[in-house]
Design a protein around this motif. Structure first.
Motif, PDB file in Angstrom:
ATOM      1  N   LEU A 124       0.838  -1.198   0.000  1.00 18.45           N
ATOM      2  CA  LEU A 124       0.000   0.000   0.000  1.00 18.45           C
ATOM      3  C   LEU A 124       0.873   1.247   0.000  1.00 18.45           C
ATOM      4  CD1 LEU A 124      -2.706  -0.911   2.683  1.00 18.45           C
ATOM      5  CD2 LEU A 124      -2.859  -1.147   0.197  1.00 18.45           C
ATOM      6  N   GLN A 125       0.580   2.149  -0.901  1.00 17.62           N
ATOM      7  CA  GLN A 125       1.238   3.447  -0.942  1.00 17.62           C
ATOM      8  C   GLN A 125       0.617   4.342   0.145  1.00 17.62           C
ATOM      9  OE1 GLN A 125       3.868   4.048  -2.964  1.00 17.62           O
ATOM     10  NE2 GLN A 125       3.659   1.928  -3.652  1.00 17.62           N
ATOM     11  N   PRO A 126       1.284   5.439   0.513  1.00 15.49           N
ATOM     12  CA  PRO A 126       0.711   6.347   1.506  1.00 15.49           C
ATOM     13  C   PRO A 126      -0.721   6.743   1.124  1.00 15.49           C
ATOM     14  CG  PRO A 126       2.965   6.970   1.049  1.00 15.49           C
ATOM     15  CD  PRO A 126       2.603   5.887   0.053  1.00 15.49           C
ATOM     16  N   THR A 127      -1.578   6.766   2.090  1.00 15.85           N
ATOM     17  CA  THR A 127      -3.012   7.098   2.025  1.00 15.85           C
ATOM     18  C   THR A 127      -3.873   6.003   1.396  1.00 15.85           C
ATOM     19  OG1 THR A 127      -3.097   8.293  -0.096  1.00 15.85           O
ATOM     20  CG2 THR A 127      -2.471   9.579   1.875  1.00 15.85           C
ATOM     21  N   GLU A 128      -3.288   4.934   0.870  1.00 16.73           N
ATOM     22  CA  GLU A 128      -4.109   3.872   0.288  1.00 16.73           C
ATOM     23  C   GLU A 128      -4.770   3.042   1.378  1.00 16.73           C
ATOM     24  OE1 GLU A 128      -2.510   2.740  -4.107  1.00 16.73           O
ATOM     25  OE2 GLU A 128      -1.542   1.695  -2.457  1.00 16.73           O
ATOM     26  N   VAL A 129      -5.931   2.478   1.018  1.00 18.61           N
ATOM     27  CA  VAL A 129      -6.716   1.653   1.925  1.00 18.61           C
ATOM     28  C   VAL A 129      -7.012   0.340   1.227  1.00 18.61           C
ATOM     29  CG1 VAL A 129      -8.927   1.460   3.149  1.00 18.61           C
ATOM     30  CG2 VAL A 129      -7.769   3.678   2.998  1.00 18.61           C
ATOM     31  N   LEU A 130      -6.909  -0.758   1.959  1.00 15.72           N
ATOM     32  CA  LEU A 130      -7.252  -2.072   1.418  1.00 15.72           C
ATOM     33  C   LEU A 130      -8.361  -2.671   2.263  1.00 15.72           C
ATOM     34  CD1 LEU A 130      -6.659  -4.505  -0.485  1.00 15.72           C
ATOM     35  CD2 LEU A 130      -5.067  -5.313   1.286  1.00 15.72           C
ATOM     36  N   ASP A 131      -9.471  -3.039   1.611  1.00 15.78           N
ATOM     37  CA  ASP A 131     -10.570  -3.744   2.265  1.00 15.78           C
ATOM     38  C   ASP A 131     -10.611  -5.155   1.710  1.00 15.78           C
ATOM     39  OD1 ASP A 131     -11.780  -1.690   3.898  1.00 15.78           O
ATOM     40  OD2 ASP A 131     -12.454  -0.753   2.045  1.00 15.78           O
ATOM     41  N   VAL A 132     -10.608  -6.140   2.602  1.00 12.04           N
ATOM     42  CA  VAL A 132     -10.663  -7.536   2.173  1.00 12.04           C
ATOM     43  C   VAL A 132     -11.733  -8.281   2.954  1.00 12.04           C
ATOM     44  CG1 VAL A 132      -8.251  -7.680   1.426  1.00 12.04           C
ATOM     45  CG2 VAL A 132      -8.832  -8.222   3.792  1.00 12.04           C
ATOM     46  N   ILE A 133     -12.202  -9.384   2.355  1.00 14.94           N
ATOM     47  CA  ILE A 133     -13.167 -10.273   2.993  1.00 14.94           C
ATOM     48  C   ILE A 133     -12.749 -11.705   2.693  1.00 14.94           C
ATOM     49  CG2 ILE A 133     -14.732 -10.231   0.993  1.00 14.94           C
ATOM     50  CD1 ILE A 133     -17.076 -10.385   3.034  1.00 14.94           C
ATOM     51  N   SER A 134     -12.934 -12.572   3.673  1.00 12.56           N
ATOM     52  CA  SER A 134     -12.572 -13.977   3.490  1.00 12.56           C
ATOM     53  C   SER A 134     -13.655 -14.710   2.709  1.00 12.56           C
ATOM     54  CB  SER A 134     -12.398 -14.659   4.852  1.00 12.56           C
ATOM     55  OG  SER A 134     -12.311 -16.063   4.694  1.00 12.56           O
ATOM     56  N   ASN A 136     -13.318 -17.940   2.714  1.00 11.72           N
ATOM     57  CA  ASN A 136     -13.065 -19.194   3.422  1.00 11.72           C
ATOM     58  C   ASN A 136     -11.854 -19.939   2.869  1.00 11.72           C
ATOM     59  OD1 ASN A 136     -14.010 -20.283   5.811  1.00 11.72           O
ATOM     60  ND2 ASN A 136     -15.056 -21.960   4.791  1.00 11.72           N
ATOM     61  N   THR A 137     -11.215 -19.377   1.823  1.00  4.32           N
ATOM     62  CA  THR A 137     -10.013 -19.977   1.249  1.00  4.32           C
ATOM     63  C   THR A 137      -8.914 -18.930   1.106  1.00  4.32           C
ATOM     64  OG1 THR A 137     -11.379 -21.535  -0.005  1.00  4.32           O
ATOM     65  CG2 THR A 137      -9.093 -21.270  -0.720  1.00  4.32           C
ATOM     66  N   ASN A 138      -9.277 -17.761   0.570  1.00  3.31           N
ATOM     67  CA  ASN A 138      -8.354 -16.660   0.329  1.00  3.31           C
ATOM     68  C   ASN A 138      -9.045 -15.359   0.704  1.00  3.31           C
ATOM     69  OD1 ASN A 138      -5.943 -17.943  -1.020  1.00  3.31           O
ATOM     70  ND2 ASN A 138      -7.572 -18.709  -2.359  1.00  3.31           N
ATOM     71  N   TRP A 139      -8.346 -14.248   0.464  1.00  4.01           N
ATOM     72  CA  TRP A 139      -8.873 -12.917   0.751  1.00  4.01           C
ATOM     73  C   TRP A 139      -9.270 -12.234  -0.540  1.00  4.01           C
ATOM     74  CZ3 TRP A 139     -10.150 -12.040   5.553  1.00  4.01           C
ATOM     75  CH2 TRP A 139      -9.531 -12.784   6.553  1.00  4.01           C
ATOM     76  N   ARG A 140     -10.502 -11.754  -0.608  1.00  3.02           N
ATOM     77  CA  ARG A 140     -11.014 -11.030  -1.761  1.00  3.02           C
ATOM     78  C   ARG A 140     -11.041  -9.547  -1.423  1.00  3.02           C
ATOM     79  NH1 ARG A 140     -10.028 -14.545  -5.473  1.00  3.02           N
ATOM     80  NH2 ARG A 140     -11.508 -16.231  -5.687  1.00  3.02           N
ATOM     81  N   MET A 141     -10.731  -8.704  -2.422  1.00  2.87           N
ATOM     82  CA  MET A 141     -10.788  -7.258  -2.218  1.00  2.87           C
ATOM     83  C   MET A 141     -12.230  -6.782  -2.403  1.00  2.87           C
ATOM     84  SD  MET A 141      -7.268  -5.879  -3.952  1.00  2.87           S
ATOM     85  CE  MET A 141      -7.446  -6.728  -5.508  1.00  2.87           C
ATOM     86  N   ILE A 142     -12.644  -5.895  -1.514  1.00  2.00           N
ATOM     87  CA  ILE A 142     -14.005  -5.332  -1.601  1.00  2.00           C
ATOM     88  C   ILE A 142     -13.929  -3.825  -1.618  1.00  2.00           C
ATOM     89  CG2 ILE A 142     -15.272  -7.263  -0.653  1.00  2.00           C
ATOM     90  CD1 ILE A 142     -15.153  -5.948   2.074  1.00  2.00           C
TER      91      ILE A 142
END
Length: 142
Positions: A124-134, A136-142
């Protein structure tokens, strides 16, 4: 008189009636079979989805109770726990530093929405935000 209510012994009806103003409401049919679970959510249910807000200045492995991790120091890697057994668990990582913050996974799990070829970490670069959800196997970006 005060408003009265009845559990309606016929068809599980609920009747609320105000004798003073001669007005009422009748919930005639039992629609409970058509209810979506948690469609009327409680604060406890919503809080469990959101999790706690934490400010981190060091590398950190996110806990099940965490929800948002605000990272204030560049290079403080935030590691997602295993996605297995955590269906619908969400995390938000905020880069509040002046440099790169890595979001890493556990056990070569991936972060992304492609069918195959997703990375095992995101920078993540400065000010970036990452939202993820499981899933049940991997992490998906939301």
């Amino acid at each position: 008189g005060q408003p009265t209510s009845s559990d309606g012994s016929i068809n599980n009806a609920i009747i609320i009636y105000d004798e003073i103003f001669d007005k009422g409401m009748v919930y005639v049919t039992d629609y409970s079979a058509n209810f979506t679970p948690e469609s009327l959510i409680t604060k406890r249910y919503a809080d469990a989805l959101i999790g706690d807000y934490a400010i981190k200045a060091v590398a950190y492995i996110l806990a099940t109770t965490d929800g948002t991790s605000e990272v204030t120091v560049a290079g403080a890697t935030q590691t997602l726990p295993t996605a297995v057994g955590k269906l619908n668990k969400r995390y938000r990582i905020i880069n509040a530093s002046n440099g790169i913050v890595r979001v890493d996974t556990t056990s070569s799990q991936t972060i992304g929405n492609a069918v195959v070829g997703n990375p095992t970490f995101i920078d993540l670069q400065p000010t970036e935000v990452l939202d993820v959800i499981s899933n049940n196997t991997n992490w998906r970006m939301i």
